[in-house]
Design a protein around this motif. Sequence first.
Motif, mmCIF file in Angstrom:
data_model
loop_
_atom_site.group_PDB
_atom_site.id
_atom_site.type_symbol
_atom_site.label_atom_id
_atom_site.label_comp_id
_atom_site.label_asym_id
_atom_site.label_seq_id
_atom_site.Cartn_x
_atom_site.Cartn_y
_atom_site.Cartn_z
ATOM 1 N N ARG A 22 -43.793 -5.645 -8.884
ATOM 2 C CA ARG A 22 -43.002 -4.341 -8.386
ATOM 3 C C ARG A 22 -42.223 -3.732 -7.612
ATOM 4 O O ARG A 22 -41.187 -3.137 -7.198
ATOM 5 N N ALA A 23 -43.548 -3.777 -6.658
ATOM 6 C CA ALA A 23 -43.289 -3.653 -5.269
ATOM 7 C C ALA A 23 -42.046 -4.024 -4.525
ATOM 8 O O ALA A 23 -41.284 -3.590 -3.519
ATOM 9 N N THR A 24 -42.323 -5.240 -4.534
ATOM 10 C CA THR A 24 -41.086 -6.806 -4.077
ATOM 11 C C THR A 24 -39.411 -5.818 -4.710
ATOM 12 O O THR A 24 -38.662 -5.813 -3.857
ATOM 13 N N ALA A 26 -39.268 -3.393 -6.198
ATOM 14 C CA ALA A 26 -38.277 -1.936 -5.482
ATOM 15 C C ALA A 26 -37.449 -1.554 -4.414
ATOM 16 O O ALA A 26 -36.917 -0.965 -3.849
ATOM 17 N N LYS A 27 -37.721 -2.703 -2.958
ATOM 18 C CA LYS A 27 -37.021 -2.626 -2.260
ATOM 19 C C LYS A 27 -35.990 -3.284 -1.915
ATOM 20 O O LYS A 27 -35.030 -3.317 -1.567
ATOM 21 N N LEU A 28 -35.634 -4.466 -2.990
ATOM 22 C CA LEU A 28 -33.680 -4.979 -3.877
ATOM 23 C C LEU A 28 -33.341 -3.749 -4.192
ATOM 24 O O LEU A 28 -32.408 -3.548 -3.984
ATOM 25 N N VAL A 30 -33.500 -0.497 -3.507
ATOM 26 C CA VAL A 30 -32.763 0.445 -2.693
ATOM 27 C C VAL A 30 -31.963 -0.264 -1.793
ATOM 28 O O VAL A 30 -31.413 0.396 -1.169
ATOM 29 N N GLU A 31 -31.654 -2.206 -2.074
ATOM 30 C CA GLU A 31 -30.831 -2.318 -0.310
ATOM 31 C C GLU A 31 -28.762 -2.764 -1.876
ATOM 32 O O GLU A 31 -28.569 -2.661 -1.559
ATOM 33 N N TYR A 35 -30.432 -4.778 -8.917
ATOM 34 C CA TYR A 35 -31.559 -5.082 -9.862
ATOM 35 C C TYR A 35 -32.522 -4.167 -10.194
ATOM 36 O O TYR A 35 -33.380 -3.893 -10.745
ATOM 37 N N PHE A 39 -36.432 -3.590 -12.272
ATOM 38 C CA PHE A 39 -37.663 -2.955 -12.203
ATOM 39 C C PHE A 39 -37.736 -2.411 -13.089
ATOM 40 O O PHE A 39 -39.136 -1.225 -13.241
#
Length: 70
Positions: A22-24, A26-28, A30-31, A35, A39
């Motif tokens: 989920r943390a990984t 989440a970064k995607l 945002v970009e 994705y 999430f």
Amino acid sequence: MLHYSTITDDKGSTLGRLKAARATVAKLVVEDAIYAPIFARLEAEIAAEEERGDPIARARAIVAAQRAMA
């Protein structure tokens, strides 16, 4: 079909792996919002895994909470 709840290894619990994923993701998100469905799926899987947790641990927590209120 392989469910996340069936995946475990020596590096961590299923819940831990889901939270790391989920943390990984989440970064995607945002970009790129594409994705977001992944999430959301991870969020649902985490909630389900937490709900399935150890019933003894949940029972102990309930008893401890009741004792604290008495």
